[in-house]
Design an enzyme around this catalytic site. Sequence first.
Site, short mmCIF file in Angstrom:
data_model
loop_
_atom_site.label_atom_id
_atom_site.label_comp_id
_atom_site.label_asym_id
_atom_site.label_seq_id
_atom_site.Cartn_x
_atom_site.Cartn_y
_atom_site.Cartn_z
N GLU A 194 35.19 -48.04 -43.65
CA GLU A 194 33.58 -49.07 -44.67
C GLU A 194 34.44 -48.97 -45.48
OE1 GLU A 194 29.36 -47.53 -43.07
OE2 GLU A 194 30.61 -46.57 -44.18
N CYS A 198 36.14 -51.25 -53.11
CA CYS A 198 36.40 -49.18 -52.70
C CYS A 198 36.72 -49.32 -51.69
CB CYS A 198 34.63 -48.41 -52.73
SG CYS A 198 34.84 -47.07 -52.43
N CYS A 254 37.59 -36.94 -42.72
CA CYS A 254 38.30 -36.95 -42.90
C CYS A 254 39.09 -35.21 -42.68
CB CYS A 254 37.91 -36.85 -44.92
SG CYS A 254 39.32 -36.06 -46.12
N CYS A 281 35.20 -31.27 -48.01
CA CYS A 281 34.76 -30.22 -48.83
C CYS A 281 33.14 -30.38 -48.57
CB CYS A 281 35.52 -32.31 -50.21
SG CYS A 281 36.78 -31.77 -50.41
N CYS A 287 30.58 -33.31 -49.07
CA CYS A 287 31.06 -34.64 -49.07
C CYS A 287 31.10 -35.77 -47.51
CB CYS A 287 32.38 -35.09 -48.41
SG CYS A 287 33.18 -36.71 -48.28
N CYS A 326 29.35 -42.98 -52.79
CA CYS A 326 29.60 -42.19 -52.84
C CYS A 326 29.63 -41.39 -52.02
CB CYS A 326 30.26 -41.42 -53.99
SG CYS A 326 30.55 -42.02 -55.50
N1 SAH Z 1 39.45 -37.69 -50.55
C1 SAH Z 1 39.53 -38.75 -51.75
C2 SAH Z 1 38.75 -40.16 -52.41
C3 SAH Z 1 37.79 -40.69 -51.32
S1 SAH Z 1 36.50 -39.35 -51.55
C4 SAH Z 1 38.98 -37.61 -52.72
O1 SAH Z 1 38.37 -36.56 -52.88
O2 SAH Z 1 39.24 -37.82 -53.88
C5 SAH Z 1 35.26 -40.15 -52.91
C6 SAH Z 1 34.84 -39.27 -54.75
O3 SAH Z 1 33.40 -38.68 -53.99
C7 SAH Z 1 35.36 -38.54 -54.69
O4 SAH Z 1 35.68 -37.59 -56.18
C8 SAH Z 1 34.29 -37.06 -53.53
O5 SAH Z 1 34.46 -36.15 -54.04
C9 SAH Z 1 33.40 -37.74 -53.88
N2 SAH Z 1 31.74 -37.26 -53.57
C10 SAH Z 1 31.85 -36.78 -51.47
N3 SAH Z 1 31.09 -36.59 -51.38
C11 SAH Z 1 30.00 -36.94 -52.21
C12 SAH Z 1 28.46 -37.25 -52.64
N4 SAH Z 1 27.70 -36.75 -51.21
N5 SAH Z 1 28.21 -37.70 -53.45
C13 SAH Z 1 28.73 -38.19 -54.58
N6 SAH Z 1 29.80 -37.82 -54.07
C14 SAH Z 1 30.60 -37.56 -53.76
FE1 SF4 Z 2 37.73 -35.99 -47.75
FE2 SF4 Z 2 34.66 -36.24 -48.38
FE3 SF4 Z 2 37.14 -34.16 -49.70
FE4 SF4 Z 2 37.38 -36.86 -50.48
S1 SF4 Z 2 35.60 -35.61 -51.18
S2 SF4 Z 2 38.80 -34.96 -49.82
S3 SF4 Z 2 36.88 -37.75 -48.59
S4 SF4 Z 2 36.14 -34.73 -47.58
#
Ligand code: SAH
Ligand code: SF4
Length: 362
Positions: free
Chosen positions: A91, A104, A111, A115, A118, A338
């Site tokens: 996406e 974006c 991934c 985290c 996420c 996000c």
């Molecule tokens: N992997 C990279 C970039 C993709 S995520 C990273 O982690 O930086 C882009 C942003 O969205 C990151 O800061 C991530 O932590 C945040 N994010 C992930 N899941 C989210 C959620 N459920 N609600 C709000 N932000 C989230």
């Molecule tokens: Fe991967 Fe999501 Fe963590 Fe970014 S926030 S590193 S996309 S698991």
Amino acid sequence: MKTNLLNYDLPALTGHFAQMGEKPFRAKQVMRWIHQGGAENFDEMSDLAKTLRAKLNEQAEVGVPALMTAQQSRDGTRKWLLDVGTGNGVETVFIPEAERGTLCISSQVGCALECTFCSTGRQGFNRNLSTAEIIGQLWWANKALGVTPKNERVISNVVMMGMGEPLANYDNVVSALSIMLDDHGYGLSRRRVTVSTSGMVPQMDRLKEDMPVALAVSLHASNDKVRDEIVPLNKKYPLKTLMEACRRYLAKAPRDFVTFEYVMLDGVNDHAAHARELVELVKDTPCKFNLIPFNPFPHSGYERSSNKNIHVFKEILMEAGLVTTVRKTRGDDIDAACGQLAGQVRDKTRRQQKWQEIIAAG
Ligand code: SAH
Ligand code: SF4
């Protein structure tokens, strides 16, 4: 098999053309046709010699990922789902604002970094996107959005904040960044292209030498105890190591600050004491904060911090002199906010294996 020219940045394309016995300026011409003209087929490229067009038709292609769906949110946010083969989709989201238009982009299918808050991380990892699949997202969005009446590009900014960890797919991401910045590609300024990382320290050091664009770091916690839990990569690169890497990056960065992203999770990382701890943590690192209210997804086990807590948290950072914004939730009616980008990830079994590779490589 035909060579996909969408995988090549200008130096690589020039090399490819040299092998074909063609002059370097041909590579520039073709690059402009593909990325500025949105051309998919060599017969459109009217200023190329007929013989070259014939040769290219035979040997090469502009292999753009197929479009599966295009959606538009009530607030103007747009989302494209692109087919990247074997049942996988990625996406791309466009967020229009008064002063800029931000795209974006995703860098991986899923991934591996897990985290806990996420949705992409929960989906697991399938594979890295190729350069063509990364830049193909900008290609599609640029084609759909075009230029303003003043002939300015609608997409003024790119953030690598979609699915995946860009620095875990280093080479393909750097080639795609090179095409974004190239005057014969999308001509974006380094300041307006941002890589967001969860903190892959060795690759941050490489990026500052290879392609120093603006940097965002997903901090999300003020101490190692909380960060170990919600960003498992922290066990490998803890906060002190990460802060040092941010400062090294700044020596080469196009902006004089790092953006720290901080997802606001109710009861996990959103206390006033956490905000005060953050102030202390970043005191030697020029930075801005972007607080992201958690975007829920099914079975996440987390809740978004209250507006009151977010406000108090922000005030503490601001009073300490840290510029802090709260990210507006955009496009959530089309699951484009996000952390809601899930795409379609098949074969999740490779996640553990990939995680081991990342740890080994670091
Ligand atoms: N992997 C990279 C970039 C993709 S995520 C990273 O982690 O930086 C882009 C942003 O969205 C990151 O800061 C991530 O932590 C945040 N994010 C992930 N899941 C989210 C959620 N459920 N609600 C709000 N932000 C989230
Ligand atoms: Fe991967 Fe999501 Fe963590 Fe970014 S926030 S590193 S996309 S698991």
